[in-house]
Scaffold this motif. Structure first.
Motif, PDB file in Angstrom:
ATOM      1  N   ASN A  96     -28.610  16.530 -24.232  1.00  0.00           N
ATOM      2  CA  ASN A  96     -27.494  15.528 -24.252  1.00  0.00           C
ATOM      3  C   ASN A  96     -28.058  14.230 -25.124  1.00  0.00           C
ATOM      4  N   PHE A  97     -27.815  14.271 -26.550  1.00  0.00           N
ATOM      5  CA  PHE A  97     -27.719  13.220 -27.452  1.00  0.00           C
ATOM      6  C   PHE A  97     -26.421  13.205 -27.986  1.00  0.00           C
ATOM      7  N   PRO A  98     -25.722  12.074 -27.338  1.00  0.00           N
ATOM      8  CA  PRO A  98     -24.203  12.042 -27.811  1.00  0.00           C
ATOM      9  C   PRO A  98     -24.024  11.699 -29.247  1.00  0.00           C
ATOM     10  N   PHE A  99     -24.941  11.149 -29.980  1.00  0.00           N
ATOM     11  CA  PHE A  99     -24.937  11.119 -31.297  1.00  0.00           C
ATOM     12  C   PHE A  99     -24.580  12.349 -31.910  1.00  0.00           C
ATOM     13  N   ALA A 100     -24.734  13.568 -31.397  1.00  0.00           N
ATOM     14  CA  ALA A 100     -24.193  14.659 -32.015  1.00  0.00           C
ATOM     15  C   ALA A 100     -22.749  14.690 -32.111  1.00  0.00           C
ATOM     16  N   SER A 101     -21.968  14.020 -31.057  1.00  0.00           N
ATOM     17  CA  SER A 101     -20.726  14.098 -31.156  1.00  0.00           C
ATOM     18  C   SER A 101     -19.853  12.550 -31.372  1.00  0.00           C
ATOM     19  N   SER A 102     -20.479  11.773 -31.837  1.00  0.00           N
ATOM     20  CA  SER A 102     -20.123  10.472 -32.132  1.00  0.00           C
ATOM     21  C   SER A 102     -19.198  10.334 -33.674  1.00  0.00           C
ATOM     22  N   PHE A 103     -18.274   9.736 -33.285  1.00  0.00           N
ATOM     23  CA  PHE A 103     -17.035   9.432 -34.328  1.00  0.00           C
ATOM     24  C   PHE A 103     -17.674   8.527 -35.235  1.00  0.00           C
ATOM     25  N   ARG A 125     -17.921   5.742 -26.146  1.00  0.00           N
ATOM     26  CA  ARG A 125     -18.580   6.650 -25.185  1.00  0.00           C
ATOM     27  C   ARG A 125     -17.662   7.765 -24.535  1.00  0.00           C
ATOM     28  N   PRO A 126     -16.648   7.551 -23.951  1.00  0.00           N
ATOM     29  CA  PRO A 126     -15.647   8.575 -23.429  1.00  0.00           C
ATOM     30  C   PRO A 126     -15.401   9.531 -24.371  1.00  0.00           C
ATOM     31  N   LEU A 127     -14.960   9.304 -25.502  1.00  0.00           N
ATOM     32  CA  LEU A 127     -14.567  10.033 -26.633  1.00  0.00           C
ATOM     33  C   LEU A 127     -15.765  10.909 -27.120  1.00  0.00           C
ATOM     34  N   ALA A 128     -17.033  10.510 -26.988  1.00  0.00           N
ATOM     35  CA  ALA A 128     -18.302  11.309 -27.442  1.00  0.00           C
ATOM     36  C   ALA A 128     -18.585  12.276 -26.198  1.00  0.00           C
ATOM     37  N   LEU A 129     -18.343  11.854 -25.291  1.00  0.00           N
ATOM     38  CA  LEU A 129     -18.618  12.631 -23.965  1.00  0.00           C
ATOM     39  C   LEU A 129     -17.574  13.769 -23.892  1.00  0.00           C
ATOM     40  N   LYS A 130     -16.492  13.498 -24.010  1.00  0.00           N
ATOM     41  CA  LYS A 130     -15.154  14.748 -24.253  1.00  0.00           C
ATOM     42  C   LYS A 130     -15.844  15.801 -25.280  1.00  0.00           C
ATOM     43  N   ARG A 131     -16.127  15.495 -26.489  1.00  0.00           N
ATOM     44  CA  ARG A 131     -16.653  16.301 -27.500  1.00  0.00           C
ATOM     45  C   ARG A 131     -17.936  16.878 -27.167  1.00  0.00           C
ATOM     46  N   GLN A 132     -18.823  16.295 -26.271  1.00  0.00           N
ATOM     47  CA  GLN A 132     -20.167  16.942 -25.986  1.00  0.00           C
ATOM     48  C   GLN A 132     -19.678  17.935 -24.609  1.00  0.00           C
ATOM     49  N   LEU A 133     -18.805  17.807 -24.156  1.00  0.00           N
ATOM     50  CA  LEU A 133     -18.268  18.781 -22.961  1.00  0.00           C
ATOM     51  C   LEU A 133     -17.567  19.886 -23.669  1.00  0.00           C
ATOM     52  N   GLU A 134     -17.152  19.858 -24.784  1.00  0.00           N
ATOM     53  CA  GLU A 134     -16.413  20.876 -25.635  1.00  0.00           C
ATOM     54  C   GLU A 134     -17.809  21.742 -26.236  1.00  0.00           C
ATOM     55  N   GLY A 135     -18.645  20.819 -26.393  1.00  0.00           N
ATOM     56  CA  GLY A 135     -19.941  21.655 -26.787  1.00  0.00           C
ATOM     57  C   GLY A 135     -20.674  22.697 -25.827  1.00  0.00           C
TER      58      GLY A 135
END
Length: 326
Positions: free
Chosen positions: A121-128, A282-292
């Motif tokens: 869980n590195f959220p930068f992978a999903s960061s806008f 943060r919530p936007l990145a977490l949403k994309r993380q969960l898609e992953g």
């Protein structure tokens, strides 16, 4: 599994476990849902009962694994790989907090064993904001990349919102800001530029039995030189950070987790049009993380941080911490 809602079980009901749990509950249940949560702390489980009464509270880690398609491990670092191995042995996928471990040799062995069945869980992978940096770089806004500079600072460590985790988060065995925060920016260098290598660094531990209070390092990401500095007590902010990539015609940077900026010809910095503070990003990145995570659990290609990327980051982190300055 290949279709249907992905069942995510959570081991660890601390800050990160609760944060991802909240994100799952905000997600489309046709994509992911919570199968259960467990923490060895009765107090943490009582908090889960009060805050998330509809979420199953399971009796142990084995029950979480049995109920899940993917197991999210958010326990303290020393326990990460035992839970991850148990999940993989049961045929489940693994999504975990960094670091993989505090034992680099064990982490290397795990990465060899696990193949592509896990992610970190590195959220930068999903960061806008990171996507904005990548877009500017790809469009040639900075010209030829020349160097990276990373700077992190904290008013105190642990940060005030982490006070409940001080028992491990401010101890040299598992905690410290290098593992907890700097690792994210090392991952960013690894993901955008290339493998990390050729480290020279040191860490200062002025308070007996407590985590580091200052670090300094140089290394390379791909072919680019990187400078890194971090300290506790040098800023009035609870948490301040800057990651900058400079080229021969310009520069881009990420400030305070979520503000992407580019340097204009007059030397001023211009934020991305959609820049937003971390509380909103943060919530936007977490949403994309969960898609992953859903794609990971289904055995599909995903954008999450790979185990190899997490290992590369961990090796740099532990090498810095091992160089204790007198």
């Amino acid at each position: 599994m290949t279709n249907g809602s992905v069942a995510i079980g959570i081991i660890g009901a601390g800050i990160m476990g609760e944060r991802l749990l909240g994100a799952i509950l905000q997600q489309d249940p046709a994509l992911v849902h919570v199968s259960g949560i467990w923490d060895p702390s009765p107090e943490a489980m009582r908090r889960m009962e009060k805050t998330f009464p509809a979420v199953p509270r399971l009796p142990d880690a084995a029950a979480v694994i049995a109920a899940s398609d993917c197991v999210y491990v958010a326990s303290p670092p020393a326990s990460h790989l035992a839970h991850a191995r148990a999940a993989l042995a049961a045929g489940k996928s693994f999504f975990g907090e960094k670091p993989l471990s505090v034992d680099v040799s064990d982490a290397r062995a795990f990465v060899r064993e696990a193949g592509n069945r896990g992610a970190v869980n590195f959220p930068f992978a999903s960061s806008f904001a990171v996507a904005a940096l990548r877009d500017w770089i790809d469009k040639g806004e900075i010209g030829m990349p020349r160097r990276i500079a990373i700077e992190v600072g904290f008013k105190v460590w642990p940060r005030p919102w982490q006070a409940d985790a001080v028992a491990w988060l401010d101890r040299p065995q598992q905690g410290g800001f290098t593992r907890e925060v700097v690792s994210h920016f090392l991952f960013l260098a690894r993901r955008l530029v290339g493998p990390l290598h050729d480290l020279a660094g040191e860490a200062w531990f002025p308070e007996s039995g407590q985590s580091e209070r200052r670090i300094s390092a140089t290394f390379r990401a791909g072919d680019l030189p990187v400078t890194l500095s971090g300290a506790v007590g040098g800023t009035a902010k609870d948490d301040h950070n800057v990651w900058m990539l400079e080229g021969d015609r310009g520069a881009v940077r990420l400030c305070d987790w979520s503000i992407a900026e580019r340097r204009l010809p007059d030397g001023s910095w211009q934020p991305a049009p959609d820049a937003m503070p971390n509380e909103r990003a943060r919530p936007l990145a977490l949403k994309r993380q969960l898609e992953g995570v859903a794609r990971l659990a289904r055995g599909e290609a995903h954008h999450l941080a790979t185990l190899q990327e997490a290992l590369d980051v961990q090796e740099i982190v532990e090498a810095i911490l091992a160089k204790r300055s007198p």
